[in-house]
Design a protein around this motif. Structure first.
Motif, mmCIF file in Angstrom:
data_model
loop_
_atom_site.group_PDB
_atom_site.id
_atom_site.type_symbol
_atom_site.label_atom_id
_atom_site.label_comp_id
_atom_site.label_asym_id
_atom_site.label_seq_id
_atom_site.Cartn_x
_atom_site.Cartn_y
_atom_site.Cartn_z
ATOM 1 N N HIS A 27 16.231 28.453 -16.888
ATOM 2 C CA HIS A 27 15.332 27.853 -16.870
ATOM 3 C C HIS A 27 14.433 28.124 -15.714
ATOM 4 O O HIS A 27 14.876 28.437 -14.760
ATOM 5 C CB HIS A 27 15.803 26.273 -16.350
ATOM 6 C CG HIS A 27 14.719 25.216 -16.453
ATOM 7 N ND1 HIS A 27 14.283 24.810 -17.584
ATOM 8 C CD2 HIS A 27 14.207 24.477 -15.253
ATOM 9 C CE1 HIS A 27 13.323 24.004 -17.346
ATOM 10 N NE2 HIS A 27 13.262 23.851 -16.136
ATOM 11 N N GLY A 28 12.995 28.389 -16.271
ATOM 12 C CA GLY A 28 12.110 28.693 -15.381
ATOM 13 C C GLY A 28 11.947 30.502 -15.570
ATOM 14 O O GLY A 28 10.761 30.691 -14.724
ATOM 15 N N ASP B 80 4.512 31.502 -5.659
ATOM 16 C CA ASP B 80 4.643 30.697 -7.077
ATOM 17 C C ASP B 80 6.281 31.026 -7.782
ATOM 18 O O ASP B 80 6.408 30.699 -8.749
ATOM 19 C CB ASP B 80 3.448 31.416 -7.827
ATOM 20 C CG ASP B 80 2.150 30.619 -7.566
ATOM 21 O OD1 ASP B 80 2.150 29.588 -7.030
ATOM 22 O OD2 ASP B 80 1.290 31.512 -7.827
ATOM 23 N N GLY B 81 6.965 32.154 -7.166
ATOM 24 C CA GLY B 81 8.059 32.706 -7.805
ATOM 25 C C GLY B 81 8.975 33.000 -7.110
ATOM 26 O O GLY B 81 9.081 33.448 -5.781
ATOM 27 N N ASP C 214 9.742 31.222 -12.210
ATOM 28 C CA ASP C 214 8.990 30.288 -11.860
ATOM 29 C C ASP C 214 9.468 29.316 -10.652
ATOM 30 O O ASP C 214 10.439 28.807 -10.796
ATOM 31 C CB ASP C 214 8.528 29.342 -12.837
ATOM 32 C CG ASP C 214 7.365 28.459 -12.458
ATOM 33 O OD1 ASP C 214 7.661 27.338 -12.023
ATOM 34 O OD2 ASP C 214 6.161 28.888 -12.555
ATOM 35 N N ARG C 215 9.038 29.276 -9.569
ATOM 36 C CA ARG C 215 9.541 28.600 -8.280
ATOM 37 C C ARG C 215 9.233 27.251 -8.574
ATOM 38 O O ARG C 215 10.438 26.367 -8.165
ATOM 39 C CB ARG C 215 8.753 29.047 -7.192
ATOM 40 C CG ARG C 215 9.167 28.402 -5.859
ATOM 41 C CD ARG C 215 8.670 29.009 -4.587
ATOM 42 N NE ARG C 215 9.127 28.474 -3.438
ATOM 43 C CZ ARG C 215 9.056 28.883 -2.384
ATOM 44 N NH1 ARG C 215 8.251 30.108 -2.257
ATOM 45 N NH2 ARG C 215 9.429 28.386 -1.073
ATOM 46 N N ALA C 216 8.364 26.501 -9.329
ATOM 47 C CA ALA C 216 8.334 25.146 -9.546
ATOM 48 C C ALA C 216 9.446 24.747 -10.612
ATOM 49 O O ALA C 216 9.798 23.456 -10.692
ATOM 50 C CB ALA C 216 7.069 24.676 -9.874
ATOM 51 N N GLN C 217 9.869 25.657 -11.464
ATOM 52 C CA GLN C 217 10.646 25.088 -12.562
ATOM 53 C C GLN C 217 12.016 25.505 -12.481
ATOM 54 O O GLN C 217 12.973 25.099 -13.023
ATOM 55 C CB GLN C 217 10.160 25.704 -13.861
ATOM 56 C CG GLN C 217 8.749 24.927 -14.168
ATOM 57 C CD GLN C 217 8.274 25.618 -15.594
ATOM 58 O OE1 GLN C 217 9.095 25.987 -16.267
ATOM 59 N NE2 GLN C 217 7.113 25.203 -15.776
ATOM 60 N N GLY C 218 12.348 26.781 -11.908
ATOM 61 C CA GLY C 218 13.574 27.428 -11.614
ATOM 62 C C GLY C 218 14.352 26.733 -10.581
ATOM 63 O O GLY C 218 13.724 26.162 -9.710
ATOM 64 N N ASN C 219 15.626 27.041 -10.702
ATOM 65 C CA ASN C 219 16.629 26.770 -9.474
ATOM 66 C C ASN C 219 17.222 28.021 -9.089
ATOM 67 O O ASN C 219 17.795 28.748 -9.916
ATOM 68 C CB ASN C 219 17.598 25.877 -10.006
ATOM 69 C CG ASN C 219 18.814 25.366 -9.021
ATOM 70 O OD1 ASN C 219 19.251 26.270 -8.183
ATOM 71 N ND2 ASN C 219 18.999 24.236 -9.023
#
Length: 145
Positions: A15-16, A80-81, A103-108
């Protein structure tokens, strides 16, 4: 042993994930790549990742006096990442690294790091850790018994 294309497809399923590649860190060339690179020049991304790994692996500040200790991965955080660089350790030579742009906002970050380690182990043929192989939960006795 997992194939390169399968490994990169699985990396992109994290994810991300924005882009993933398998890089020979001695040459800076990608063995395979999917998704996007952080710049318009993917070759520069791969060469830069290789340079970072070479510095971490051979640099005195990161060298350990403990036998068997080695660099496992490198994580670079931007606004951002996340850029994760995971070494693929093998018995003959460890020239390959898995690179993931997340992606920093979507990934874990923790989940991605763990999954990338599993993918690297799959490429090298290393057995999965015992905890990762467990398929069923062990029942825990209740406190009231």
């Amino acid at each position: 042993m997992s194939g390169i294309d399968d490994c990169l497809t699985q990396a992109m399923a994290i994810h991300g994930a924005i882009g993933a590649s398998l890089i020979d860190h001695t040459t800076g060339f990608a063995v395979g790549a999917v998704g996007r690179a952080p710049t318009d020049d993917p070759d520069a991304t791969w060469a830069g990742a290789a340079e970072i790994v070479n510095v971490a692996v051979t640099g005195a500040p990161f060298a350990s006096a403990r036998p068997g200790d080695r660099v496992e991965d490198v994580i670079i955080t931007t606004l951002d990442g996340y850029h994760l660089i995971q070494q693929v350790h093998t018995v003959f030579d460890s020239r390959l690294v898995l690179y993931l742009w997340l992606d920093r906002a979507q990934g874990n970050l923790a989940v991605a790091r763990r999954r990338l380690r599993q993918l690297a182990d799959g490429l090298s043929g290393a057995p999965a850790p015992v905890a990762a192989r467990a398929t069923a939960a062990v029942p825990v006795p209740s406190a009231g018994r």
